[in-house]
Write an enzyme that holds these catalytic residues in place. Structure first.
Site, PDB file in Angstrom:
ATOM      1  N   HIS A 247       0.880  -1.186   0.000  1.00 36.85           N
ATOM      2  CA  HIS A 247       0.000   0.000   0.000  1.00 36.85           C
ATOM      3  C   HIS A 247       0.919   1.238   0.000  1.00 36.85           C
ATOM      4  O   HIS A 247       1.791   1.377  -0.852  1.00 36.85           O
ATOM      5  CB  HIS A 247      -0.931  -0.107   1.223  1.00 36.85           C
TER       6      HIS A 247
ATOM      7  N   HIS B   6      -2.080  -2.311  -9.788  1.00 40.12           N
ATOM      8  CA  HIS B   6      -3.115  -1.795  -8.897  1.00 40.12           C
ATOM      9  C   HIS B   6      -4.317  -2.709  -8.936  1.00 40.12           C
ATOM     10  O   HIS B   6      -4.651  -3.248 -10.000  1.00 40.12           O
ATOM     11  CB  HIS B   6      -3.532  -0.375  -9.312  1.00 40.12           C
TER      12      HIS B   6
ATOM     13  N   ASP C 242       2.379   5.677  -6.361  1.00 32.99           N
ATOM     14  CA  ASP C 242       3.621   5.672  -5.584  1.00 32.99           C
ATOM     15  C   ASP C 242       4.886   5.751  -6.428  1.00 32.99           C
ATOM     16  O   ASP C 242       5.958   6.022  -5.902  1.00 32.99           O
ATOM     17  CB  ASP C 242       3.679   4.402  -4.714  1.00 32.99           C
TER      18      ASP C 242
HETATM   19  N1  COA Z   1       5.240  -6.321 -10.150  1.00 25.50           N
HETATM   20  C1  COA Z   1       5.185  -7.461 -10.827  1.00 25.50           C
HETATM   21  N2  COA Z   1       4.052  -8.138 -11.053  1.00 25.50           N
HETATM   22  C2  COA Z   1       2.920  -7.615 -10.570  1.00 25.50           C
HETATM   23  C3  COA Z   1       2.897  -6.420  -9.850  1.00 25.50           C
HETATM   24  C4  COA Z   1       4.120  -5.757  -9.661  1.00 25.50           C
HETATM   25  N3  COA Z   1       4.179  -4.615  -8.983  1.00 25.50           N
HETATM   26  N4  COA Z   1       1.639  -6.139  -9.500  1.00 25.50           N
HETATM   27  C5  COA Z   1       0.882  -7.118  -9.969  1.00 25.50           C
HETATM   28  N5  COA Z   1       1.651  -8.013 -10.624  1.00 25.50           N
HETATM   29  C6  COA Z   1       1.219  -9.212 -11.293  1.00 25.50           C
HETATM   30  C7  COA Z   1       1.129 -10.397 -10.362  1.00 25.50           C
HETATM   31  O1  COA Z   1       2.326 -11.094 -10.263  1.00 25.50           O
HETATM   32  C8  COA Z   1       0.043 -11.184 -11.006  1.00 25.50           C
HETATM   33  O2  COA Z   1       0.590 -11.814 -12.136  1.00 25.50           O
HETATM   34  P1  COA Z   1       0.167 -13.298 -12.545  1.00 25.50           P
HETATM   35  O3  COA Z   1      -1.312 -13.203 -12.837  1.00 25.50           O
HETATM   36  O4  COA Z   1       1.006 -13.568 -13.739  1.00 25.50           O
HETATM   37  O5  COA Z   1       0.462 -14.131 -11.356  1.00 25.50           O
HETATM   38  C9  COA Z   1      -0.908 -10.126 -11.525  1.00 25.50           C
HETATM   39  O6  COA Z   1      -0.112  -8.986 -11.760  1.00 25.50           O
HETATM   40  C10 COA Z   1      -2.037  -9.777 -10.582  1.00 25.50           C
HETATM   41  O7  COA Z   1      -1.479  -9.488  -9.307  1.00 25.50           O
HETATM   42  P2  COA Z   1      -2.271  -9.556  -7.954  1.00 25.50           P
HETATM   43  O8  COA Z   1      -1.307  -9.731  -6.833  1.00 25.50           O
HETATM   44  O9  COA Z   1      -3.401 -10.526  -8.039  1.00 25.50           O
HETATM   45  O10 COA Z   1      -2.902  -8.115  -7.902  1.00 25.50           O
HETATM   46  P3  COA Z   1      -3.496  -7.437  -6.641  1.00 25.50           P
HETATM   47  O11 COA Z   1      -4.649  -6.647  -7.090  1.00 25.50           O
HETATM   48  O12 COA Z   1      -3.733  -8.385  -5.544  1.00 25.50           O
HETATM   49  O13 COA Z   1      -2.292  -6.495  -6.146  1.00 25.50           O
HETATM   50  C11 COA Z   1      -0.937  -4.679  -5.695  1.00 25.50           C
HETATM   51  C12 COA Z   1      -2.288  -5.130  -6.236  1.00 25.50           C
HETATM   52  C13 COA Z   1      -0.934  -3.162  -5.662  1.00 25.50           C
HETATM   53  C14 COA Z   1      -0.740  -5.211  -4.282  1.00 25.50           C
HETATM   54  C15 COA Z   1       0.192  -5.198  -6.623  1.00 25.50           C
HETATM   55  O14 COA Z   1       0.035  -4.644  -7.898  1.00 25.50           O
HETATM   56  C16 COA Z   1       1.571  -4.926  -6.065  1.00 25.50           C
HETATM   57  O15 COA Z   1       2.090  -5.702  -5.270  1.00 25.50           O
HETATM   58  N6  COA Z   1       2.208  -3.785  -6.480  1.00 25.50           N
HETATM   59  C17 COA Z   1       3.495  -3.404  -5.934  1.00 25.50           C
HETATM   60  C18 COA Z   1       3.321  -2.645  -4.651  1.00 25.50           C
HETATM   61  C19 COA Z   1       2.756  -1.279  -4.886  1.00 25.50           C
HETATM   62  O16 COA Z   1       3.207  -0.541  -5.731  1.00 25.50           O
HETATM   63  N7  COA Z   1       1.759  -0.918  -4.064  1.00 25.50           N
HETATM   64  C20 COA Z   1       1.146   0.386  -4.130  1.00 25.50           C
HETATM   65  C21 COA Z   1      -0.239   0.279  -4.649  1.00 25.50           C
HETATM   66  S1  COA Z   1      -0.956   1.897  -4.876  1.00 25.50           S
END
Ligand code: COA
Length: 380
Positions: free
Chosen positions: A226, A265, A316
């Protein structure tokens, strides 16, 4: 019948679950749009000051000039911290995460608040103004203490954004710094039912108070999935060092299944509308601050991640370089996010209070049954 056996599958991460109705903000993830009370964020960013956005979220409409001046004066007047909280910040270990100090100090403020324990609409509004104002003071004071500089008190003649930068740096900000920082606050002010906002709403749904809910929200925002992502973005940029190293770094990270901080996201399937203005600020400010290489690295990362994974930067990603160029140390990035998001947290807290029902979802039990009890003395 055994309870739990016939229940539906759990929704992992509550994705797509509608857990509240809100008048506050709408995240249109398909079209990459964000609205605050019906206003497109593209319309607001850069045209209104943060106090106007707070007013809009809390009271449902943009203020007129007089309302804005009154509201601003009220906020600035609340920026003082009780001596005990000042002391608590001074006593915090020098290497403690600033988000931990912020959460702890904010929680402590609840003990000294004159409206502590009261949850009436009036008491909540008074607490809301104090919390929003004092959040900025906690962060600025912590930085001043850690850098062995005297604490600076708020100046009644300045607006909210200027006051924060003034209390943080000890001097009034220049025009460009002020307006960029102000827009950064606006862009972060609210965002639907983010994890921290859900934590705040769930907390007040038990009729716990404003300080408890904001403490819960801060605890949630701190995590790297987050608000904690912005600090990690800067760590990554510094680790990469130059744009020629981006390809190897990103390819290596993705090959080993690592997440790239500042990307992806839950809601946006296209570009996060907040990253457009932030990208522009980043380019301009990095050039001016002599850290253009950080902007160049960021751009290369963006291209590479989009090519390999099809995912876009979130709020971010470029907010990290913007804050770096404004001279804010990376350890404080998530604290700045917290100050800004307090507007939204408070608005959601007030909305929840107005039409409260205990937030208490259910879980699907997937453990065993009919286990034979063995008394302690016979267990091995
Ligand atoms: N880097 C690499 N791969 C990513 C990613 C990232 N930052 N964010 C999502 N993905 C990929 C996942 O590996 C997954 O791939 P797959 O389907 O091949 O396994 C797919 O995208 C979906 O990811 P998922 O974890 O189900 O999405 P989510 O909705 O649960 O997660 C976040 C959302 C924000 C937690 C995620 O995008 C993330 O961890 N981002 C990095 C942290 C971040 O920047 N957070 C700030 C958010 S405002």
């Amino acid at each position: 019948m055994v309870f739990g056996k016939k229940k539906k599958k759990a929704v992992r991460g509550l994705e797509g679950v509608v857990a509240a109705e809100t008048f506050l903000s709408f995240v249109d993830g398909q079209n990459g749009k964000l609205y605050f009370r019906g206003y497109d964020i593209d319309e607001l960013a850069g045209k209104v000051c943060y106090e106007e956005v707070v007013y809009l979220l809390w009271f449902g409409q943009l203020p007129d000039k007089e309302q804005l001046e009154d509201f601003r004066s009220e906020l600035i007047a609340e920026m003082r911290l009780p001596n005990q909280v000042d002391e608590l910040i001074r006593l915090s270990p020098p290497n403690a995460n600033p988000m931990v100090v912020l959460r702890t100090a904010l929680s402590a403020l609840g003990m000294y608040d004159p409206d502590g324990g009261k949850n009436s609409e009036g008491a909540n509004l008074r607490k809301a103004k104090r919390v929003l104002a004092q959040m900025a003071t906690i962060v600025a004071s912590l930085y001043r203490i850690r850098t062995n500089q005297p604490i600076v008190s708020a100046d009644k003649s300045m607006d909210f954004a200027s006051n924060f930068l003034y209390m943080f740096n000890g001097q009034a900000p220049k025009k460009l710094e002020r307006s960029v920082f102000d827009t950064v606050l606006t862009l972060h002010a609210d965002h639907g039912l983010a994890a921290s906002t859900f934590a705040a709403r769930a907390t007040v749904s038990t009729l716990a108070g404003v300080h408890s809910a904001i403490s819960a929200a801060l605890a949630s925002l701190k995590g790297p999935l987050h608000g904690g992502a912005n600090t990690r973005v800067m760590e990554m940029l510094k680790k990469i060092g130059g744009k020629d190293q981006v390809k190897d770094y990103i390819d290596g990270m993705l090959a080993s299944g690592e997440r790239i901080m500042g990307f992806g996201h839950r809601m946006y399937k296209t570009e996060d509308p907040r990253s457009r203005p932030l990208r522009k600020f980043s380019e301009k400010l990095c050039k001016r601050a002599g850290c253009d290489h950080l902007f160049e690295i960021s751009q290369s990362i963006e291209e590479r991640v989009l090519k390999l994974k099809g995912i876009y930067p979130n709020v971010d990603f470029y907010s990290a370089t913007v804050q770096e160029a404004l001279g804010i140390p990376k350890e404080y990035f998530t604290c700045i996010f917290s100050i800004a998001r307090t507007a939204g947290w408070i608005a959601h807290i007030m909305e929840q209070f107005r039409d409260n029902r205990l937030i208490r979802p259910t879980s699907k039990y997937i453990g065993g049954f009919d286990k034979k009890f063995v008394p302690l003395e016979k267990r091995k």
